[in-house]
Design an enzyme around this catalytic site. Structure first.
Site, PDB file in Angstrom:
ATOM      1  N   CYS A  48      53.355  49.523  46.977  1.00  0.00           N
ATOM      2  CA  CYS A  48      52.508  50.651  47.389  1.00  0.00           C
ATOM      3  C   CYS A  48      53.352  51.839  47.866  1.00  0.00           C
ATOM      4  CB  CYS A  48      51.515  50.204  48.452  1.00  0.00           C
ATOM      5  SG  CYS A  48      52.228  49.182  49.762  1.00  0.00           S
TER       6      CYS A  48
HETATM    7  N1  LIG Z   1      47.834  44.943  50.405  1.00  0.00           N
HETATM    8  C1  LIG Z   1      48.397  45.949  49.743  1.00  0.00           C
HETATM    9  O1  LIG Z   1      48.177  47.141  50.058  1.00  0.00           O
HETATM   10  C2  LIG Z   1      49.327  45.687  48.591  1.00  0.00           C
HETATM   11  C3  LIG Z   1      49.785  46.765  47.855  1.00  0.00           C
HETATM   12  C4  LIG Z   1      50.652  46.555  46.772  1.00  0.00           C
HETATM   13  C5  LIG Z   1      51.050  45.254  46.462  1.00  0.00           C
HETATM   14  N2  LIG Z   1      50.603  44.222  47.224  1.00  0.00           N
HETATM   15  C6  LIG Z   1      51.060  42.884  46.846  1.00  0.00           C
HETATM   16  O2  LIG Z   1      49.975  42.204  46.199  1.00  0.00           O
HETATM   17  C7  LIG Z   1      50.038  40.815  46.494  1.00  0.00           C
HETATM   18  C8  LIG Z   1      48.713  40.400  47.141  1.00  0.00           C
HETATM   19  O3  LIG Z   1      48.583  41.151  48.349  1.00  0.00           O
HETATM   20  P1  LIG Z   1      47.290  41.085  49.271  1.00  0.00           P
HETATM   21  O4  LIG Z   1      47.423  42.179  50.245  1.00  0.00           O
HETATM   22  O5  LIG Z   1      46.071  40.972  48.434  1.00  0.00           O
HETATM   23  O6  LIG Z   1      47.568  39.684  49.999  1.00  0.00           O
HETATM   24  P2  LIG Z   1      46.503  38.731  50.720  1.00  0.00           P
HETATM   25  O7  LIG Z   1      45.353  39.522  51.203  1.00  0.00           O
HETATM   26  O8  LIG Z   1      47.298  37.947  51.700  1.00  0.00           O
HETATM   27  O9  LIG Z   1      46.007  37.774  49.556  1.00  0.00           O
HETATM   28  C9  LIG Z   1      46.849  36.892  48.893  1.00  0.00           C
HETATM   29  C10 LIG Z   1      46.013  35.816  48.237  1.00  0.00           C
HETATM   30  O10 LIG Z   1      46.884  34.927  47.546  1.00  0.00           O
HETATM   31  C11 LIG Z   1      46.281  33.673  47.525  1.00  0.00           C
HETATM   32  N3  LIG Z   1      47.234  32.591  47.405  1.00  0.00           N
HETATM   33  C12 LIG Z   1      48.236  32.246  48.260  1.00  0.00           C
HETATM   34  N4  LIG Z   1      48.874  31.142  47.809  1.00  0.00           N
HETATM   35  C13 LIG Z   1      48.246  30.792  46.655  1.00  0.00           C
HETATM   36  C14 LIG Z   1      48.433  29.739  45.722  1.00  0.00           C
HETATM   37  N5  LIG Z   1      49.390  28.818  45.889  1.00  0.00           N
HETATM   38  N6  LIG Z   1      47.600  29.678  44.648  1.00  0.00           N
HETATM   39  C15 LIG Z   1      46.632  30.591  44.471  1.00  0.00           C
HETATM   40  N7  LIG Z   1      46.400  31.604  45.321  1.00  0.00           N
HETATM   41  C16 LIG Z   1      47.206  31.706  46.400  1.00  0.00           C
HETATM   42  C17 LIG Z   1      45.555  33.538  48.849  1.00  0.00           C
HETATM   43  O11 LIG Z   1      44.418  32.754  48.560  1.00  0.00           O
HETATM   44  P3  LIG Z   1      43.639  31.835  49.615  1.00  0.00           P
HETATM   45  O12 LIG Z   1      43.087  32.796  50.608  1.00  0.00           O
HETATM   46  O13 LIG Z   1      42.627  31.188  48.766  1.00  0.00           O
HETATM   47  O14 LIG Z   1      44.648  30.880  50.201  1.00  0.00           O
HETATM   48  C18 LIG Z   1      45.227  34.980  49.229  1.00  0.00           C
HETATM   49  O15 LIG Z   1      43.870  35.257  49.112  1.00  0.00           O
HETATM   50  C19 LIG Z   1      51.237  40.611  47.408  1.00  0.00           C
HETATM   51  O16 LIG Z   1      52.338  40.214  46.660  1.00  0.00           O
HETATM   52  C20 LIG Z   1      51.457  42.007  48.003  1.00  0.00           C
HETATM   53  O17 LIG Z   1      52.773  42.251  48.398  1.00  0.00           O
HETATM   54  C21 LIG Z   1      49.739  44.394  48.258  1.00  0.00           C
END
Ligand SMILES: NC(=O)c1ccc[n+]([C@@H]2O[C@H](COP(=O)([O-])OP(=O)(O)OC[C@H]3O[C@@H](n4cnc5c(N)ncnc54)[C@H](OP(=O)(O)O)[C@@H]3O)[C@@H](O)[C@H]2O)c1
Length: 342
Positions: free
Chosen positions: A148
């Site tokens: 981001c």
């Molecule tokens: N947030 C942002 O603004 C943003 C911006 C750019 C990039 N990103 C990147 O995008 C990715 C996701 O970010 P996020 O903010 O959405 O994170 P998040 O809210 O923590 O969500 C991550 C999800 O991954 C799932 N997960 C974890 N372990 C897993 C597994 N073994 N198998 C299947 N699902 C699994 C979790 O599912 P459960 O809840 O079911 O355990 C959780 O819902 C990260 O790599 C982050 O760095 C985020």
């Protein structure tokens, strides 16, 4: 033809945004939602805004099956997961858009310095910033969706770096993000009583997005660049404001710089060049990156401000923009919402 897409990490914040945007997209059907702790739950139990819109159940991922059932798989999971599952998904025939950092780096040693051991480093990926890599994204099987902060910082700097008008040894990126950037898992730093009326710098000289910004700025410059990047946490939920300070090699007027930016981005559907400095609430809820500039004539300094919604142009929206390019669809399909203000 309607393409089939699946979301791994559907219960997270970027997974939620992918669902919200994909359910109204006219070129795709969502065929699978996957998660870990959330497996077994209905998508609208986790994301109540989707009640009556999607009743899909979240399942434990089986990557062989996921690779065969979908045309495109979004990996919206923490760093370290896509590197294990992507080889299997690609083998099944699907293309992958990974929102984590697993495939963003050209140099393995840089990835491993900041994120730890990589288990599938040989896979060929394209850095998913459409404004710089559209032609490669069209042909890619694996797209590494940018971080981001890097999205905002790189878009704000690319035209001036390309034009060779600035001192490449002194680039400062001072950026601020809302708390949703940290994902759905609560932590002390993002807990509302501590974050809600606070403002702080974090990982001031060591943030993982620093080397990602350097990689892309270096490619634009044709030589190694080390920008000085410091992120901050804002007491808001969504949005990034990135302020880049650069030093001009010669005296220039704001209008001249704006002209360079307007030309560079003239065909871009999601970059808007503004006469006034952009604010976060100009872009929240949208896939736009807004960029503006002011000149500090005394110091020959250009101040470049970019704003994005971290969950949309910084994550899910950009991933859908990449998907549209990969599928040969209108790049703006599903992304035309101008956002919300106030
Ligand atoms: N947030 C942002 O603004 C943003 C911006 C750019 C990039 N990103 C990147 O995008 C990715 C996701 O970010 P996020 O903010 O959405 O994170 P998040 O809210 O923590 O969500 C991550 C999800 O991954 C799932 N997960 C974890 N372990 C897993 C597994 N073994 N198998 C299947 N699902 C699994 C979790 O599912 P459960 O809840 O079911 O355990 C959780 O819902 C990260 O790599 C982050 O760095 C985020």
């Amino acid at each position: 033809m309607v393409a089939k897409v699946s979301v791994v990490g559907a219960a997270g914040y970027t997974g939620s945004e992918l669902f919200r945007l994909l359910v109204t997209h006219r070129g795709v059907n969502i065929v699978g939602a996957y998660g870990s702790k959330s497996a077994g739950k209905c998508i609208s139990e986790i994301h109540p805004n989707l009640l009556g819109i999607s009743d899909m159940r979240i399942e434990e991922p089986n990557y062989d099956k996921i690779g065969k059932e979908a045309d495109i798989v979004f990996m919206a999971t923490p760093h370290g997961l896509a590197m294990k599952s992507t080889p299997g998904v690609l083998k099944g025939g699907a293309k992958v858009i990974d929102l984590s950092a697993d495939y963003r780096f050209d140099k393995l040693e840089i990835f491993e310095k900041y994120y730890g051991k990589h288990v599938s480093p040989g896979l060929k990926s394209v850095y998913g910033l459409p404004e710089l890599y559209r032609e490669k994204i069209k042909r890619a099987d694996l797209v590494a969706n940018p971080g981001c902060y890097p999205t905002a910082a790189i878009l704000s700097l690319a035209p001036l770096i390309k034009s060779k008008l600035i001192d490449l040894n002194h680039i400062i990126v001072d950026a601020k993000s809302g708390t949703s950037g940290a994902g759905a898992t609560p932590s002390e730093i993002t807990h509302h009583p501590l974050a809600g009326a606070n403002f702080l710098a974090y990982s001031a000289t060591t943030h993982r997005h620093g080397p990602e910004i350097d990689q892309e700025l270096s490619k634009l410059a044709g030589k190694e660049i080390k920008a000085s990047f410091t992120p901050h946490l804002l007491p808001i939920i969504r949005g990034i404001l990135s302020t880049a300070h650069v030093f001009l090699k010669k005296k220039m007027k704001k209008e001249e710089i704006l002209d360079i930016y307007k030309k560079f981005y003239r065909k871009e559907p999601f970059v808007r060049i503004r006469e006034v400095l952009p604010q976060i609430n100009f872009v929240v809820g949208s896939n736009y990156c807004d960029v503006g500039v002011e000149i500090d004539a005394d110091n020959n300094r250009a101040v470049l401000v970019a704003t994005i919604d971290n969950l949309i142009k910084g994550a899910a929206g950009q991933a859908i923009q990449n998907m549209n390019i990969m599928l040969g669809l209108d790049e703006a399909e599903g992304l035309r919402d101008p956002g919300m203000r106030p």
